[in-house]
Structures are given as C-alpha cells and as structure tokens.
Enzyme design. Structure first.
Site, PDB file in Angstrom:
ATOM      1  N   GLU A  27     -27.692   1.390  41.329  1.00  9.56           N
ATOM      2  CA  GLU A  27     -27.705  -0.072  41.149  1.00  9.56           C
ATOM      3  C   GLU A  27     -28.647  -0.479  40.017  1.00  9.56           C
ATOM      4  O   GLU A  27     -29.483   0.322  39.571  1.00  9.56           O
ATOM      5  CB  GLU A  27     -28.130  -0.763  42.450  1.00  9.56           C
ATOM      6  CG  GLU A  27     -29.529  -0.384  42.917  1.00  9.56           C
ATOM      7  CD  GLU A  27     -30.207  -1.461  43.752  1.00  9.56           C
ATOM      8  OE1 GLU A  27     -30.154  -2.640  43.374  1.00  9.56           O
ATOM      9  OE2 GLU A  27     -30.806  -1.112  44.792  1.00  9.56           O
ATOM     10  N   LYS A 161     -37.181  -1.817  53.927  1.00  9.05           N
ATOM     11  CA  LYS A 161     -38.581  -2.169  53.702  1.00  9.05           C
ATOM     12  C   LYS A 161     -39.045  -3.163  54.759  1.00  9.05           C
ATOM     13  O   LYS A 161     -38.297  -4.056  55.152  1.00  9.05           O
ATOM     14  CB  LYS A 161     -38.695  -2.784  52.312  1.00  9.05           C
ATOM     15  CG  LYS A 161     -40.083  -2.750  51.749  1.00  9.05           C
ATOM     16  CD  LYS A 161     -40.096  -3.244  50.330  1.00  9.05           C
ATOM     17  CE  LYS A 161     -39.726  -2.138  49.369  1.00  9.05           C
ATOM     18  NZ  LYS A 161     -39.526  -2.586  48.013  1.00  9.05           N
TER      19      LYS A 161
END
Ligand code: PSU
Ligand code: MN
Length: 309
Positions: A27, A161
C-alpha cells in the site's frame, strides 16, 4: 471494458501475472500518511528488495495524476514519500481521485480493491485500520474491515495498533466472517507489542500450513479476505506501558483538536512518532520488513503448491 484506460501495470508485474509468478502488493498510505520523509522512502524501497529476495515480484499501488499504478517507479515513490499534496484514498475516495486527475496514496481497503482488479492475491502492510476507541460516539470503523469481508486478497500485517479498540475490531471481523490466522502466535499481536491478550482461534506454526489453508479456501471458492498476523520480532517490540501512555496522550490531543474522519489515523501516527522521538517509527519499519519477508514466503509457497496440485 478497457481497464488500461485507468490502470497502468508495470511491465514486470504484467509478465508475472501472465507467467503465474507470485506477486505481493504494497500500500502507499503507509508511505504518504504513515511515516515521515525520508524514512518512508527507505522503508518502501527496502520492502520491495526483501520481497524480490524471495523471488516474488513487489507491486506498490497508488494513484498518480488520476491513473491507478500497479508497480511504481522511483519518481512515483519519491513523490508519494515527499509531497504534502497526496490524498489519502480509501474505497469511498477511489473513483473521484481518478475523475479529478489527482495523486493519491491507497489505504489497505483501496489497495485490496486494486489488487483484486488484476488478480494479485497477496498484500503486505504494517497494520490495518479497525474500530476506533470512541466508536460509541463517532461510529468510526475503518473501511478496511468491510473490504476484508468481501475482497479476495490475503493480507499480512503485524496486527492492529492499540490506537484502536482491539476487542471491538476482532468482534467486527468475526461478524463479517474474516479469519485471522496467527503466524507462530495464538494471540492477536498489537502492532508495537507481540501480545494483546486476545486469543485467536486459528494459529499456524509454518508457512506451509498457511499456504495449505489458503489453497483449501481457494478450492472451495470462498470469497473474502484473510488476515494473517505476524507479531513484531521480540527484539524490536516496545514496552507496553511506554507505548500505551503515548497512545493515550495522542488520543486526548486528537479529541482536543477535534480531529475526525480520515484525518484521525494519520494524526495519531504522526503524534506517536513525534512523542516517541522516532523509537516507534523504528519498530514500525522493522515489523513491516518482517511482514514483507513472511508475506512473500507465503505467496511463494502458495504458488508452488498450486503448481504441483
Ligand atoms: N495503521 C497503521 N499504519 C498505517 C495505517 C493504519 O498502523 O499507515 C493506514 C493504512 O493505510 C490503513 C489506514 O488502511 O491507515 C486506515 O485508515 P482509516 O482508519 O481512516 O480507514
Ligand atoms: Mn475512519
């Protein structure tokens, strides 16, 4: 239909698609909105190199001047890494960035969409988006999760995260039927740390087992993505108390400044990088490298097994 009007596939990627050589997509939001310059450029180049080391072709994906590019030049990478004028492109934004001839960095969701358009089956990144901690008020759920539920691409990452609500994210993934496969772990990794306390019900101890799992899914024509989670290496992980405190402070600052929507994730990532004085950035880069290595090995093994069926 004329896909070439909208998509420019780099020659080596085109050739790999035809010859059935494994490809791993990467990405670009992680480059433009996830890390500062010039470390982001170094990270992007090194990821491609590590993937090539395993005889797999890397294909970094972005939109350059209104055209989807699969496989970037050094110039493209430099532009994405250094410019402040790159849009963050998720599923919602994709068509309009093309319509307005803009330059955009693709999120996990948009990168998956594009990988699928040309038949790329594997995608390596750092971490995916998820359900935000303030979900009850904001309804903020990353489009990455919905994309994983419908787009047939295998995503290798280091978990989610802890700027996010990990428990809610896992519930969402379960509801949508998205399998999370722990590579050499029975716990969901929490990006900067190896553990989250959340037990996974699928774990595999080898590349071979993961490749075999993916072959079964393919043979049964089961659509949708797979999330393969690969914990940060022990020696690079951060202290939980240290990173949790910084995340907490960053979340408070975002709230104080009323940061919302697609701006929130880049804001938090930048804040955390600044507050840790680059320590979190180093860990982030190391975990992405580890994902590039494991992701390309899985892709290679999958293609080997497919060939020898
Ligand atoms: N998580 C990270 N680093 C990142 C991202 C997420 O640890 O760079 C990026 C990815 O591109 C992901 C996107 O797809 O943020 C999610 O943004 P949002 O929450 O706005 O959907
Ligand atoms: Mn969001």
């Amino acid at each position: 239909m004329n896909l070439e009007k909208y998509i420019e596939v780099k020659n080596e990627v085109k050739e790999a698609l035809i010859a059935n050589i494994p490809i791993v997509a990467l990405e670009s939001t992680i480059i433009s909105h996830g890390m500062p310059f010039p470390k982001n450029m170094e990270m992007a180049n090194e990821c491609e190199r590590l993937i090539r080391n395993n005889d797999v072709i890397p294909a970094t994906i972005a939109i350059i001047n209104g055209k989807i590019k699969i496989g970037l030049t050094n110039e493209d990478l430099y532009l994405l890494a250094s410019s402040n004028n790159v849009e963050k492109v998720s599923r919602r934004d994709l068509v309009n960035v093309i319509a307005e001839n803009k330059t955009g960095a693709t999120t996990v969701a948009a990168t998956m969409m594009i990988a699928k358009m040309v038949g790329i089956k594997f995608f390596v990144t750092g971490g995916i988006g998820g359900v935000h901690r303030e979900f009850n008020e904001t309804m903020d759920v990353s489009a990455d999760l919905e994309e994983l539920s419908k787009t047939d691409v295998n995503v290798i990452c280091a978990g989610i995260k802890s700027i996010l609500d990990l428990n809610k994210t896992v519930e969402y993934l379960e509801t949508k039927g998205i399998p999370i496969i722990g590579y050499k772990t029975s716990e969901l990794p929490a990006f900067f740390t190896r553990k989250s306390g959340i037990i996974l019900n699928i774990h595999k101890n080898s590349i071979d087992e993961i490749a075999k799992y993916l072959i079964i899914k393919n043979d049964l024509f089961i659509s949708g993505g797979t999330l393969i989670v690969n914990p940060i290496e022990e020696k690079f992980q951060l202290k939980k108390e240290f990173i949790d405190k910084i995340i907490q402070e960053s979340l408070l600052l975002a709230e104080k400044n009323n940061i919302k929507g697609k701006l929130i994730t880049p804001f938090l990532l930048k804040e955390i990088n600044n507050k840790t004085g680059g320590v979190s950035l180093e860990a982030n880069i190391k975990l992405v490298y580890n994902n590039a290595i494991i992701g390309s090995k899985i892709a290679k093994e999958y293609y080997n097994l497919m060939k020898n069926k």
